[in-house]
Design an enzyme around this catalytic site. Structure first.
Site, PDB file in Angstrom:
ATOM      1  N   ASP A 123       6.545  11.161  -8.684  1.00 31.28           N
ATOM      2  CA  ASP A 123       5.141  10.435  -8.542  1.00 31.28           C
ATOM      3  C   ASP A 123       4.447  11.084  -7.236  1.00 31.28           C
ATOM      4  O   ASP A 123       5.190  10.726  -6.238  1.00 31.28           O
ATOM      5  CB  ASP A 123       5.485   8.904  -8.337  1.00 31.28           C
ATOM      6  CG  ASP A 123       4.147   8.211  -7.978  1.00 31.28           C
ATOM      7  OD1 ASP A 123       3.177   8.837  -8.212  1.00 31.28           O
ATOM      8  OD2 ASP A 123       4.423   6.887  -7.396  1.00 31.28           O
ATOM      9  N   GLU A 124       3.783  12.021  -7.401  1.00 31.83           N
ATOM     10  CA  GLU A 124       3.026  12.809  -6.615  1.00 31.83           C
ATOM     11  C   GLU A 124       4.097  13.429  -5.309  1.00 31.83           C
ATOM     12  O   GLU A 124       3.935  12.996  -4.127  1.00 31.83           O
ATOM     13  CB  GLU A 124       2.056  12.090  -5.876  1.00 31.83           C
ATOM     14  CG  GLU A 124       0.846  11.354  -6.751  1.00 31.83           C
ATOM     15  CD  GLU A 124      -0.258  10.826  -5.987  1.00 31.83           C
ATOM     16  OE1 GLU A 124      -0.034  10.695  -4.637  1.00 31.83           O
ATOM     17  OE2 GLU A 124      -1.311  10.731  -6.775  1.00 31.83           O
ATOM     18  N   PRO A 125       5.226  14.063  -5.921  1.00 32.53           N
ATOM     19  CA  PRO A 125       6.290  14.376  -4.861  1.00 32.53           C
ATOM     20  C   PRO A 125       5.733  15.416  -4.045  1.00 32.53           C
ATOM     21  O   PRO A 125       6.533  15.750  -3.046  1.00 32.53           O
ATOM     22  CB  PRO A 125       7.206  15.051  -5.747  1.00 32.53           C
ATOM     23  CG  PRO A 125       6.493  15.712  -7.018  1.00 32.53           C
ATOM     24  CD  PRO A 125       5.530  14.739  -7.098  1.00 32.53           C
TER      25      PRO A 125
END
Length: 477
Positions: A123-125
């Site tokens: 998740d949006e790393p």
């Protein structure tokens, strides 16, 4: 004209019109997060999706209850892998194969299959605030998931993607033509885009006009809301008339700068919150989404290549979402936590307004408020204690209830904990300062919520538990 020829020409014209309409239709989906203390039952959420004509949904995990509810719905699904799993998935193909088996393969069997289209790794790393916490492991994790899908003969049906954050690309000058990826991400982005291109997968990315408006004094509210009266931003001969086009073309320049000008783009997150910050209201959110939808449908403006899909953030409010970037994080929903529309909007042309969730089960109509007949010298301290474990974002600066004053804001805090605690009497004690009432303390712009009755819902499987299970599998392999 020969009747047969006339009918043939008519058929061709109708077919062409249908094809053009289908081609020009905007693929719109929503993000469905589950970071809520009392989540709306998945079956109710799927009813909500279907009744509003929402054909695509992006998840942040692979909750079995959610996926079972989506089975047979024909809704296109993006299944998410939480950031906490990235490192173990990078380290072990066996862990990746196990994850794909448990969260993808099993939902392709039988008549009530789930139409899984994408697996989102992380998740949006690449968020700048994460530093190197996930970045070194993302590509390896994506490759192992890809190989696991191939081994399960699902690689042609399910694409592997990595959602990138709004701060992964930028332009110091503010001009889209100077757009580039962050220096610390350049090598990783080349690897990611090479991977995506090789497997014909799109580039998932967040575009956030709301964040741009908050962080950039040169971005006006009118410019963010697609207002025709907004002052244009110029970049050479090009004139940009809204914040979305400005950010989107900055991304296109960034992609071109590393050699990937033609990759398909999916805007995986875009929206406008309704509380928790200045200009985060239902009115502005409605204006933004109507402006965005009209803009994408008309393909107006300066977009060379519009996104192939766009996912609105968010379907529902989530009262347990992390607020480190702002209190507004808990208020992205087009619907309130209980599935009630916040404003006038429609996801498709067949409906003029949103359809609310039906037959929602609430706790009894009771609230916890401050007892004005008591000594309230310690009331604020008790309110702070309540807010430390419940959602009080609406009474904080910029929130919709921030102006109700003391001691009504204390009552709001007391009630927030009381609702989260399922009306347990002791949760309205506060050292004798709390009082349970059946009189609704809400006022015009400040609603004192009653929570959902989730006593009959099966417990949510914590992501941490799933992460530890996969980590254990890795350690034992």
């Amino acid at each position: 004209m020969n009747r047969r020829l006339y009918l043939l020409l008519l058929l061709l014209l109708v077919t062409a019109e249908i094809s053009i309409t289908k081609f020009s239709a905007v693929a719109i989906g929503v993000n469905w997060g589950t970071e809520a203390s009392h989540p709306l039952p998945p079956s109710k959420v799927v009813e909500l999706l279907k009744s509003n004509g929402i054909a695509k949904v992006k998840l942040f995990d692979a909750d079995p209850k959610v996926l079972r509810a989506l089975s047979g719905s024909n809704i296109g699904v993006t299944v998410g892998i939480p950031n906490s799993m990235i490192k173990s998935l990078n380290a072990s193909r066996k862990v990746a194969e196990s994850w794909v088996h448990d969260n993808v393969t099993r939902y392709f069997d039988g008549g009530n299959r789930v139409r899984i289209e994408y697996v989102a790794v992380g998740d949006e790393p690449f968020l700048q605030s994460y530093g190197n916490q996930y970045r070194p492991f993302v590509i390896g994790a994506a490759m192992n998931i890809q190989n696991a899908l191939a081994k399960a003969s699902l690689a042609s049906a399910v694409k592997v993607v990595v959602p990138s954050s709004f701060d992964s690309f930028l332009s110091e000058s503010g001009r889209p033509s100077s757009g580039h990826f962050r220096a610390d991400l350049n090598k990783t982005m080349i690897e990611l885009l090479s991977f995506l291109t090789r497997h014909h997968s799109p580039f998932f990315v967040t575009i956030s006009p709301f964040i741009s408006f908050r962080q950039n004094k040169n971005i006006s509210l009118d410019f963010s809301l697609f207002k025709e009266t907004a002052k244009a931003h110029k970049d050479g001969r090009k004139a940009y008339r809204n914040s979305f086009d400005l950010s989107y073309n900055t991304l296109l320049s960034a992609l071109s700068s590393i050699g990937f000008p033609d990759v398909d783009i999916v805007v995986s997150r875009i929206g406008w919150p309704t509380d928790g910050a200045a200009n985060a209201t239902s009115t502005t959110a409605e204006a933004f989404l109507k402006g965005l939808m009209g803009h994408l449908e008309k393909k107006t403006g300066s977009l060379a290549r519009p996104p192939v899909e766009t996912y609105i953030e968010n379907l529902l409010d989530e009262d347990e979402r992390n607020v480190s970037s702002g209190n507004f994080e808990r208020h992205w929903g087009v619907f309130t936590f209980d599935g009630q529309a916040k404003y006038s909007f429609s996801f498709n042309h067949n409906a003029k307004k949103l359809v609310n969730a039906q037959n929602v089960q609430y706790l009894p109509p009771k609230w916890c408020v401050v007892n004005n007949n008591k000594d309230l010298s310690n009331a604020s301290a008790k309110a702070s204690e309540a807010c430390s474990v419940s959602d009080c974002t609406s009474i904080l600066p910029g929130g919709s209830c921030s102006s109700i004053g003391w001691p009504r804001n204390v009552s709001y805090a007391f009630n927030s904990l009381y609702q989260q605690s399922d009306h347990k009497a002791e949760s309205c004690d506060f050292g004798g300062l709390g009082l349970i009432t059946t009189v609704d303390p809400s006022e015009d712009k400040c609603r004192f919520w009653i929570q959902l009755d989730t006593s009959h819902s099966s417990p949510h499987i914590p992501i941490l538990f799933l992460s530890l299970s996969l980590l254990l599998l890795f350690l034992l392999s």
